[in-house]
Design a protein around this motif. Structure first.
Motif, PDB file in Angstrom:
ATOM      1  N   GLU A   1      10.057  -2.493  49.823  1.00 44.74           N
ATOM      2  CA  GLU A   1      10.415  -1.736  48.615  1.00 44.74           C
ATOM      3  C   GLU A   1      11.896  -1.380  48.622  1.00 44.74           C
ATOM      4  O   GLU A   1      12.582  -1.479  47.596  1.00 44.74           O
TER       5      GLU A   1
ATOM      6  N   VAL B   1       6.620  -1.008  45.067  1.00 42.36           N
ATOM      7  CA  VAL B   1       5.729  -2.051  45.591  1.00 42.36           C
ATOM      8  C   VAL B   1       4.310  -1.503  45.582  1.00 42.36           C
ATOM      9  O   VAL B   1       3.987  -0.546  46.289  1.00 42.36           O
TER      10      VAL B   1
ATOM     11  N   ILE C   1       2.753 -10.086  47.091  1.00 42.24           N
ATOM     12  CA  ILE C   1       3.446  -8.846  46.751  1.00 42.24           C
ATOM     13  C   ILE C   1       3.328  -8.604  45.253  1.00 42.24           C
ATOM     14  O   ILE C   1       3.520  -9.524  44.452  1.00 42.24           O
TER      15      ILE C   1
ATOM     16  N   VAL D   1       4.944  -5.919  42.463  1.00 43.54           N
ATOM     17  CA  VAL D   1       5.974  -4.900  42.308  1.00 43.54           C
ATOM     18  C   VAL D   1       5.956  -4.391  40.870  1.00 43.54           C
ATOM     19  O   VAL D   1       6.061  -5.176  39.918  1.00 43.54           O
TER      20      VAL D   1
END
Length: 443
Positions: free
Chosen positions: A40, A71, A88, A90
């Motif tokens: 992050e 994140v 991931i 985000v």
């Protein structure tokens, strides 16, 4: 662990593993968990950096600006036979005008694996990476239906997916600098070092990421030849999966090699001060009186006469030391009068503290003394034992434990230590399941 068995059968004598490790799926989950705040921070720096000046005539008020980066999901999963998948998600907060804000989601899906580079170091490599950007919510359109793919707006230009993918491995907390730290040389004694060298790129099974390592020992900066392992390192598959983050395994050959390196460095040569003096010895060995006119302390100077040997059985580790003790008198001017062969069999205790294996001689199980040479005539074995056994039994383990008290570094990567360790001794190998813990202070 059955795959580790096949990996640890030596292909040829010069490059054969004597220890190894498995990073389990739960270990990967832990690495993802501790990497999330780091990821992050990196993404926030990259995505919220001021954009480069735009020569286009668009007014600043209409330009999109990323105002928050969070994140939401960061996971690392195993793909057997292939590598790892990094996923991931985000959440981005974007302002395009004082009154217009919207939320977008950046998703990154990357396939990673570890290769061995020409220098012999392990390296994390990205084989595939797909970034996607979707609109989640807008103050202008409060339609909360399924996310829509974003069009080629200013946001797309500001979020350089290709650049993120080029450096996606840096979102993890163990980039290549940490992988290189695995093969760093570690001190055992002031003149003796240990180094764990990866033999090949890791393999990936359902049980985890398997790394086979070969140990080398240096004495005074020179790599020393070690005894050849008579039995290939083998481990049976456990009945049930182990919940630990990491499973380390060390062969019997590893421990014999360790003690051989200590022997080569002179660390096992000991000087033992007996409670006897030449006068008290003369009462039992009459010829002593003609050798020494004054009463002097009796000293045993023990040196190794051949390489030590370690034997691993179920729940039991034994070290066999083969010493020759020169028994003499005087501290400044040592005068030997007896030479005795001493064979010591000691029970080893193994434990782990932080990233070091603490090895100690817990108890002496057997000592054999035999006369090698004498300047004071024949001495019966029973008398040798009566006179010198108590000193040897007490002092030899104490001095070896003093040499080993700092412990022997285990294979590890920088900034991580080991917790919840369970050391189990089996026939021919030692198994060390443990959990990883990120140290509070990271460099």
């Amino acid at each position: 662990l059955s795959i580790l068995l096949s990996l640890l059968v030596p292909a040829h004598t010069t490059r054969s593993p004597d220890c190894g490790g498995i990073l389990t799926p739960s270990g990967l989950r832990y690495l993802a968990e501790v990497s999330k705040p780091h990821a992050e921070s990196v993404l926030r720096q990259d995505l919220m950096a001021p954009p480069a000046p735009d020569p286009s005539p668009i007014s600043p008020s209409s330009r999109n600006q990323i105002t928050s980066v969070k994140v939401d999901k960061f996971s690392l999963t195993l793909i057997p036979d292939t590598g790892m998948r990094l996923s991931i998600e985000v959440d981005l907060g974007i302002t395009s005008a004082p009154s217009a804000t919207k939320e977008m989601r950046l998703s990154i899906l990357a396939d990673l694996h570890v290769e061995m580079n020409p220098e012999g170091n392990l390296e994390l490599v990205t084989s595939d990476c797909k970034p996607t950007l979707e609109e989640v919510q807008s103050t202008e359109e409060m339609d909360r239906s399924a996310p829509r793919k974003s069009s080629g707006s200013d946001v797309d230009k500001q979020i350089n997916g290709e650049k993120i993918c080029l450096e996606v491995s840096k979102l993890l907390l163990f980039p290549n600098e940490r992988l290189m730290s695995l093969a760093a040389p570690f001190p055992i004694t002031p003149s003796c070092q240990v180094q764990y060298l990866p033999l090949a790129a890791p393999m990936y099974s359902e049980q985890g990421i398997i790394i086979s390592l070969q140990t080398t020992f240096q004495v005074a900066g020179t790599v020393i030849p070690l005894p050849v392992s008579p039995v290939p390192f083998s481990m049976p598959e456990p009945a049930s999966s182990i919940p630990s983050h990491l499973i380390l395994a060390f062969s019997e050959h590893f421990y014999t090699s360790l003690f051989s390196a200590l022997e080569e460095s002179g660390a096992l040569n000991v000087s033992l001060l007996s409670s006897l003096t030449t006068a008290t010895l003369a009462e039992r060995i009459t010829q002593m009186g003609s050798l020494f006119q004054e009463d002097l302390p009796v000293v045993l100077q023990a040196v190794t006469r051949s390489s030590p040997h370690v034997v691993l059985e179920e729940d039991k580790a034994i070290v066999k030391l083969f010493l020759t003790a020169q028994i003499g008198a005087g501290s400044s001017l040592f005068q030997s009068f007896l030479s005795v062969n001493v064979d010591v069999t000691g029970r080893l205790h193994l434990s782990v503290a932080d990233t070091r294996m603490i090895i100690s001689v817990a108890a002496v199980e057997d000592i054999e003394l035999s006369l090698a040479a004498s300047d004071v005539g024949p001495v019966l074995a029973a008398l040798l034992e009566e006179l010198f056994l108590p000193t040897i039994r007490e002092e030899v383990p104490a001095q070896i434990n003093a040499v080993l008290r700092q412990g022997v570094f285990l294979p590890h990567i920088a900034s991580f230590t080991y917790t919840d360790v369970n050391t189990t001794i089996h026939k021919d190998y030692v198994l060390i399941p443990c959990n990883l813990q990120l140290e509070a202070r990271t460099r």
